[in-house]
Write a protein that holds these residues in place. Structure first.
Motif, mmCIF file in Angstrom:
data_model
loop_
_atom_site.group_PDB
_atom_site.id
_atom_site.type_symbol
_atom_site.label_atom_id
_atom_site.label_comp_id
_atom_site.label_asym_id
_atom_site.label_seq_id
_atom_site.Cartn_x
_atom_site.Cartn_y
_atom_site.Cartn_z
ATOM 1 N N THR A 89 -61.118 -20.313 -34.806
ATOM 2 C CA THR A 89 -61.591 -19.418 -33.752
ATOM 3 C C THR A 89 -61.774 -20.118 -32.408
ATOM 4 N N LEU A 90 -61.702 -21.443 -32.395
ATOM 5 C CA LEU A 90 -61.855 -22.176 -31.144
ATOM 6 C C LEU A 90 -60.631 -21.982 -30.250
ATOM 7 N N PRO A 91 -60.816 -22.090 -28.944
ATOM 8 C CA PRO A 91 -59.652 -22.121 -28.058
ATOM 9 C C PRO A 91 -58.852 -23.410 -28.320
ATOM 10 N N LEU A 92 -57.565 -23.363 -28.045
ATOM 11 C CA LEU A 92 -56.670 -24.485 -28.320
ATOM 12 C C LEU A 92 -57.139 -25.775 -27.658
ATOM 13 N N ASP A 93 -57.543 -25.704 -26.394
ATOM 14 C CA ASP A 93 -57.953 -26.920 -25.695
ATOM 15 C C ASP A 93 -59.179 -27.564 -26.346
ATOM 16 N N MET A 94 -60.147 -26.759 -26.788
ATOM 17 C CA MET A 94 -61.342 -27.318 -27.429
ATOM 18 C C MET A 94 -61.016 -27.909 -28.800
ATOM 19 N N ALA A 95 -60.135 -27.259 -29.542
ATOM 20 C CA ALA A 95 -59.755 -27.763 -30.860
ATOM 21 C C ALA A 95 -59.027 -29.108 -30.743
ATOM 22 N N ILE A 96 -58.136 -29.208 -29.782
ATOM 23 C CA ILE A 96 -57.421 -30.470 -29.561
ATOM 24 C C ILE A 96 -58.387 -31.550 -29.111
ATOM 25 N N ASP A 97 -59.318 -31.182 -28.233
ATOM 26 C CA ASP A 97 -60.330 -32.128 -27.770
ATOM 27 C C ASP A 97 -61.168 -32.651 -28.940
#
Length: 170
Positions: A52-60
């Protein structure tokens, strides 16, 4: 006596500051890498699957875990292209599992061969038993593998491409 304590405190403070400065540099390099990877993935049309996280936060988060592991985690990637999502997901996972199994098998076999060449035959037999135990342990850890990130992209030709990123404890 007070002078020694003061000098010791100053030295410890200097070491602490250097360590923190190194950690900060490392964190910044991982943040830069994370942003670079995010921009590239977004440009190529990748989306996060099953999170459910946005892509940028998940990658971070992934790069943060990788940076904090201090070499105790092995990054592993499984990739696949198939006609539907489920098949692509299974293929990507299987490729990552095969890659890990091959790495672990090579490591265990080389350690066993070294031990066998240095030991007498009874000890070699016990070492072979140890190798089998380690292999079964590796098989169990492979079965419980969970991806840190699963990325998916629908291609123009109707196929689905999947990337699964794992962090495996060494």
């Amino acid at each position: 006596m007070k002078l020694k304590r003061i000098l010791t405190a100053i030295m410890l403070l200097g070491i602490f500051v250097n360590c923190c400065a190194d950690c900060g540099k490392q964190d910044k390099s991982f943040q830069k890498e994370s942003k670079k990877v995010y921009k590239e993935l977004k440009k190529e049309g990748w989306k996060l699957y099953g999170n459910t996280l946005p892509l940028d936060m998940a990658i971070d988060q992934y790069y943060q875990k990788l940076g904090e592991c201090h070499g105790t985690l092995l990054p592993l990637k499984g990739e696949a292209i198939a006609d539907n999502e489920n098949l692509a997901l299974r293929k990507a996972r299987q490729r990552a599992v095969s890659q890990l199994a091959a790495q672990q098998d090579t490591h265990v076999s080389s350690e066993t061969n070294i031990q066998i060449s240095n030991e007498i035959s009874d000890e070699a037999k016990s070492q072979m038993a140890f190798e089998n135990t380690v292999r079964s342990s590796v098989d169990q850890s492979i079965k419980s593998m969970r991806p840190e990130l699963t990325l998916i992209r629908h291609m123009d030709n109707g196929q689905v491409e999947v990337k699964m990123l794992f962090l495996i404890k060494q």
